[in-house]
Scaffold this active site. Structure first.
Site, PDB file in Angstrom:
ATOM      1  N   PHE A  25     -10.036  -0.316  -0.240  1.00 51.44           N
ATOM      2  CA  PHE A  25      -9.756  -1.283   0.821  1.00 51.44           C
ATOM      3  C   PHE A  25     -10.327  -2.642   0.417  1.00 51.44           C
ATOM      4  O   PHE A  25     -11.499  -2.757   0.084  1.00 51.44           O
ATOM      5  CB  PHE A  25     -10.348  -0.823   2.149  1.00 51.44           C
ATOM      6  N   VAL A  26      -9.468  -3.666   0.431  1.00 51.58           N
ATOM      7  CA  VAL A  26      -9.919  -4.999   0.011  1.00 51.58           C
ATOM      8  C   VAL A  26      -9.701  -6.019   1.123  1.00 51.58           C
ATOM      9  O   VAL A  26      -8.853  -5.845   1.996  1.00 51.58           O
ATOM     10  CB  VAL A  26      -9.172  -5.467  -1.265  1.00 51.58           C
TER      11      VAL A  26
ATOM     12  N   ASP B 222       0.868  -1.178   0.000  1.00 49.27           N
ATOM     13  CA  ASP B 222       0.000   0.000   0.000  1.00 49.27           C
ATOM     14  C   ASP B 222       0.909   1.234   0.000  1.00 49.27           C
ATOM     15  O   ASP B 222       1.422   1.620  -1.037  1.00 49.27           O
ATOM     16  CB  ASP B 222      -0.934  -0.087   1.213  1.00 49.27           C
TER      17      ASP B 222
HETATM   18  P1  IMP Z   1       1.714  -0.311   3.948  1.00 49.81           P
HETATM   19  O1  IMP Z   1       2.750  -0.203   5.016  1.00 49.81           O
HETATM   20  O2  IMP Z   1       0.881   0.916   3.828  1.00 49.81           O
HETATM   21  O3  IMP Z   1       2.257  -0.746   2.612  1.00 49.81           O
HETATM   22  O4  IMP Z   1       0.642  -1.360   4.452  1.00 49.81           O
HETATM   23  C1  IMP Z   1       0.913  -2.676   4.518  1.00 49.81           C
HETATM   24  C2  IMP Z   1      -0.099  -3.444   5.340  1.00 49.81           C
HETATM   25  O5  IMP Z   1      -1.331  -2.752   5.529  1.00 49.81           O
HETATM   26  C3  IMP Z   1      -0.430  -4.696   4.590  1.00 49.81           C
HETATM   27  O6  IMP Z   1       0.492  -5.716   4.872  1.00 49.81           O
HETATM   28  C4  IMP Z   1      -1.831  -4.996   5.090  1.00 49.81           C
HETATM   29  O7  IMP Z   1      -1.781  -5.754   6.272  1.00 49.81           O
HETATM   30  C5  IMP Z   1      -2.428  -3.634   5.390  1.00 49.81           C
HETATM   31  N1  IMP Z   1      -3.297  -3.190   4.273  1.00 49.81           N
HETATM   32  C6  IMP Z   1      -3.025  -2.230   3.378  1.00 49.81           C
HETATM   33  N2  IMP Z   1      -4.044  -2.087   2.492  1.00 49.81           N
HETATM   34  C7  IMP Z   1      -4.973  -3.008   2.839  1.00 49.81           C
HETATM   35  C8  IMP Z   1      -6.263  -3.382   2.301  1.00 49.81           C
HETATM   36  O8  IMP Z   1      -6.780  -2.848   1.298  1.00 49.81           O
HETATM   37  N3  IMP Z   1      -6.909  -4.384   2.955  1.00 49.81           N
HETATM   38  C9  IMP Z   1      -6.408  -5.022   4.041  1.00 49.81           C
HETATM   39  N4  IMP Z   1      -5.213  -4.709   4.573  1.00 49.81           N
HETATM   40  C10 IMP Z   1      -4.510  -3.707   3.979  1.00 49.81           C
END
Ligand code: IMP
Ligand code: MG
Length: 182
Positions: free
Chosen positions: A151-152, A102
């Site tokens: 969000f998925v 993300d």
């Molecule tokens: P980042 O640090 O923003 O890249 O987020 C990473 C973590 O956020 C992922 O490993 C997921 O656990 C959670 N996450 C991010 N987007 C989503 C989503 O759309 N659905 C569910 N979990 C998410």
């Protein structure tokens, strides 16, 4: 549970086909090196389980659990290691397996942390990449699908620990998101 789904964006069939392709690709790249696959708990559990069964080379699997401080839907970039690897990764070819990229802040932290342990190589395989959301420059060597910024849940991904067991990836109805994240 399924009554809360708005739209299935990746069917079980599409996911399984792509995971088999990734397994073949990664196996070819790592043939002979016995890589260590590091699954990031808990979101990557289904992906790891399917991916390793699609890989026909010698490999090892370990897991790390991390949590970002603050809100559960937004990443803060401050990551706490809740469970570390059980083994030394010095001179190993490490492949981090993540459910979704993300903002990239979690992975960025993980990579930096693992790099200090002097692995031979370190790469990332993310099942999903959210289009245009990355706050850090981070392109996984392997990824399954690019998805829009929504969000998925499903195939390991959760909303407050639920929906991980869905075999597909889907968005949730607005009402569900609002009651869980007012
Ligand atoms: P980042 O640090 O923003 O890249 O987020 C990473 C973590 O956020 C992922 O490993 C997921 O656990 C959670 N996450 C991010 N987007 C989503 C989503 O759309 N659905 C569910 N979990 C998410
Ligand atoms: Mg999560």
């Amino acid at each position: 549970m399924e009554g809360n789904i708005r739209e299935v964006i990746l069917t079980e069939g599409r996911i399984q086909k792509r995971v088999r392709e990734l397994g073949a690709l990664i196996s070819a790249d790592y043939e002979g090196s016995s890589p260590l696959l590091v699954g990031v708990l808990r979101g990557a559990i289904l992906f790891v389980a399917d991916l390793v069964r699609a890989m026909h080379i010698d490999l090892e699997v370990d897991f790390m659990a991390v949590s970002s401080y603050g809100s559960t839907t937004r990443s803060s970039g401050v990551v706490r290691i809740l469970k570390d690897l059980d083994q030394d990764i010095r001179d190993r070819d490490v492949l981090i397996i993540e459910d979704i990229l993300d903002t990239g802040l979690t992975l960025n932290y993980l990579i930096k942390n693992l790099q200090t342990r002097q692995p031979r190589s370190i790469e990332v395989c993310a099942l999903l990449v959210k289009r245009g959301k990355q706050k850090v420059r981070l392109t996984p060597k392997y990824h399954g699908f690019e998805i829009p910024d929504e969000f998925v849940v499903g195939y390991g991904l959760d909303l407050n620990e639920r929906y991980r067991n869905l075999p597909y990836v889907a968005t949730l109805k607005k009402g569900v998101m609002q009651t869980e994240f007012p």
